[in-house]
Write a protein that holds these residues in place. Structure first.
Motif, PDB file in Angstrom:
ATOM      1  N   SER A 312       0.836  -1.205   0.000  1.00  0.00           N
ATOM      2  CA  SER A 312       0.000   0.000   0.000  1.00  0.00           C
ATOM      3  C   SER A 312       0.865   1.247   0.000  1.00  0.00           C
ATOM      4  CB  SER A 312      -0.922  -0.017   1.221  1.00  0.00           C
ATOM      5  OG  SER A 312      -1.727   1.152   1.261  1.00  0.00           O
ATOM      6  N   LYS A 345      -6.456  -4.423  -3.667  1.00  0.00           N
ATOM      7  CA  LYS A 345      -6.455  -3.860  -5.015  1.00  0.00           C
ATOM      8  C   LYS A 345      -7.880  -3.754  -5.560  1.00  0.00           C
ATOM      9  CE  LYS A 345      -4.862  -4.902  -9.716  1.00  0.00           C
ATOM     10  NZ  LYS A 345      -4.790  -3.480 -10.115  1.00  0.00           N
ATOM     11  N   ARG A 348      -9.712  -0.865  -3.697  1.00  0.00           N
ATOM     12  CA  ARG A 348      -9.253   0.486  -4.034  1.00  0.00           C
ATOM     13  C   ARG A 348      -9.662   0.913  -5.446  1.00  0.00           C
ATOM     14  NH1 ARG A 348      -4.614   2.191  -1.036  1.00  0.00           N
ATOM     15  NH2 ARG A 348      -4.955   1.567   1.136  1.00  0.00           N
ATOM     16  N   PHE A 352      -5.578   1.725  -8.483  1.00  0.00           N
ATOM     17  CA  PHE A 352      -4.628   1.187  -7.509  1.00  0.00           C
ATOM     18  C   PHE A 352      -3.836   0.068  -8.161  1.00  0.00           C
ATOM     19  CE2 PHE A 352      -3.634  -1.557  -3.766  1.00  0.00           C
ATOM     20  CZ  PHE A 352      -2.932  -0.622  -3.007  1.00  0.00           C
TER      21      PHE A 352
END
Length: 430
Positions: A312, A345, A348, A352
């Motif tokens: 992240s 992923k 987001r 992302f």
């Protein structure tokens, strides 16, 4: 139809062209035909040389004509003395100098030193203008025979065309790390290396961060070496590193790793990560220092519980390939951590890690060499299949290098390659 041509009637250039691509054992076999053929084979015979210890170095220099040494392009050289350091430091150094000074075509050198040699060992390196790949490692006991960072940095900076530098088990100099003296945990320090000559480029600042001042450097690997030096943040960077591997070290410090990453980050395309990244500056595409990072490698020493947070925090980089290496015992946890990252992923959204194309896993044998039960093998295989199925769902490529399996006490290496973008269905090759 042309008539056969005798070997000895061929021009030397054609003979060399024929010999050059042959395997080493084939070259050696051909060289035994006669004396003229042997002379034609000499460049190929001595193109790559391995000298495993100091005694072998003595025999090599005593028996090989000096003119043959000019053909050496790749050299593995160890100065380890099997007779417990019975040979003086200066004598061992003179033998090394004698060899290196006769190898003007040297391109790749792996130098294993049992502690530091005499400072005169630096002498031949400015003349090795073809040398682009240098690996220096301490093969001795660091506590008793440390290898000085000042000596190593001076050697590296003396090579005008050095592109690839790899260092293992280099010891900090008291001159540059006096704050480490007498502190816990104990870190070996080198004393008495004040006599390293002033370098034309670096002057007296021969600390590890000064490596960043070598303009030609493109790949830097440092393993099992203390990196806690404030100079990493202040040293002017003259190189454009493309590959950075900070390896593993028992003295690892996340903050120093992040500092080095931030210093050299703008040009780095490939990075090997051993410690977690906590600085969320790397997660912001507009300001991340790692603007060119496309290949990220995670080593077995990386804390698996930090995979999601670190990924992240690295989201600001255009990473295309994520490779994770782990031990057999950690396969299930490693695959689960990568799945958690993939769930993040999805949460987001498409921006992302939008450049991500591949997630690869390679599994190495356990440190203790313990056997794997059928239940454990099944659980690990199931974990890799779940991960690859998830990659398939997200249209990501996935290569899984299988671990060594146990069968009646015998361990066999099995490798599986599955690319989720190319296979039909979700079956795995086992």
């Amino acid at each position: 139809m042309s008539s056969p041509v005798a070997w000895h009637t061929l021009p030397t250039e054609i003979q060399l062209a024929i010999i050059d691509p042959l395997r080493q054992q084939d070259v050696l076999a051909l060289s035994k035909v006669d004396q003229r053929t042997y002379r034609a084979c000499v460049p190929a015979i001595f193109r790559s040389v391995k000298i495993p210890n100091f005694e072998a170095l003595q025999r090599f220099l005593g028996n090989v004509p000096r003119g043959y040494l000019s053909h050496i392009q790749e050299l593995f050289l160890s100065t380890e003395d099997a007779i417990l350091k019975s040979i003086s430091l200066r004598v061992r150094t003179d033998f090394v100098i004698s060899l290196l000074s006769a190898t003007p075509r040297l391109v790749k050198l792996s130098l294993q030193m049992a502690g530091s040699l005499d400072t005169s060992v630096i002498t031949p390196f400015p003349y090795l203008t073809a040398l682009k790949h240098l690996h220096i490692a301490n093969c001795g006991e660091e506590e008793n025979f440390p290898l000085s960072e000042r000596l190593v940095v001076s050697i590296a900076a003396s090579l005008r065309n050095l592109e690839d530098l790899s260092l293992d088990r280099i010891s900090r100099s008291k001159i540059h790390a006096s704050e480490l003296e007498g502190v816990f945990p104990y870190i070996p320090l080198v004393i008495g290396d004040e006599d390293i000559p002033t370098h034309p480029l670096l002057g007296t600042d021969l600390s590890l961060p000064s490596l960043l001042r070598i303009p030609s450097l493109r790949k830097l690997t440092i393993r099992d070496t203390h990196l806690g030096d404030e100079r990493w943040a202040t040293t002017p960077v003259a190189c454009r590193l493309e590959v950075l591997d900070l390896g593993s070290c028992q003295h690892a410090n996340d903050a120093f790793t992040e500092r080095i990453m931030a210093t050299v980050g703008p040009s780095v395309d490939e990075f090997t990560l051993t410690t977690a990244v906590s600085d969320n500056l790397f997660a912001k595409p507009s300001v991340t220092p790692l603007q060119s990072l496309r290949k990220l490698h995670i080593t077995p020493y990386f804390p698996i519980e930090s995979v999601v947070d670190t990924m992240s925090n690295l989201a600001g980089s255009p990473i295309e390939t994520l490779s994770m290496q782990c031990y057999e015992d950690d396969v299930v946890d490693a695959c689960a951590a990568l799945e958690d990252f993939l769930f993040l992923k999805v949460e987001r959204g498409p921006q992302f890690y939008d450049k991500l194309k591949n997630i690869n896993v390679s599994v190495t044998s356990s440190l203790d060499g313990s056997s794997v039960t059928p239940e454990e093998a099944h659980e690990r295989l199931a974990a890799t299949r779940r991960l690859q199925a998830f990659c398939w769902d997200l249209c990501l490529g996935s290569i899984v290098e299988k671990y060594a399996a146990s069968d009646g006490g015998e361990r066999t290496s099995v490798t599986s390659f599955t690319d989720a973008r190319r296979v039909k269905g979700r079956s795995n090759t086992i």
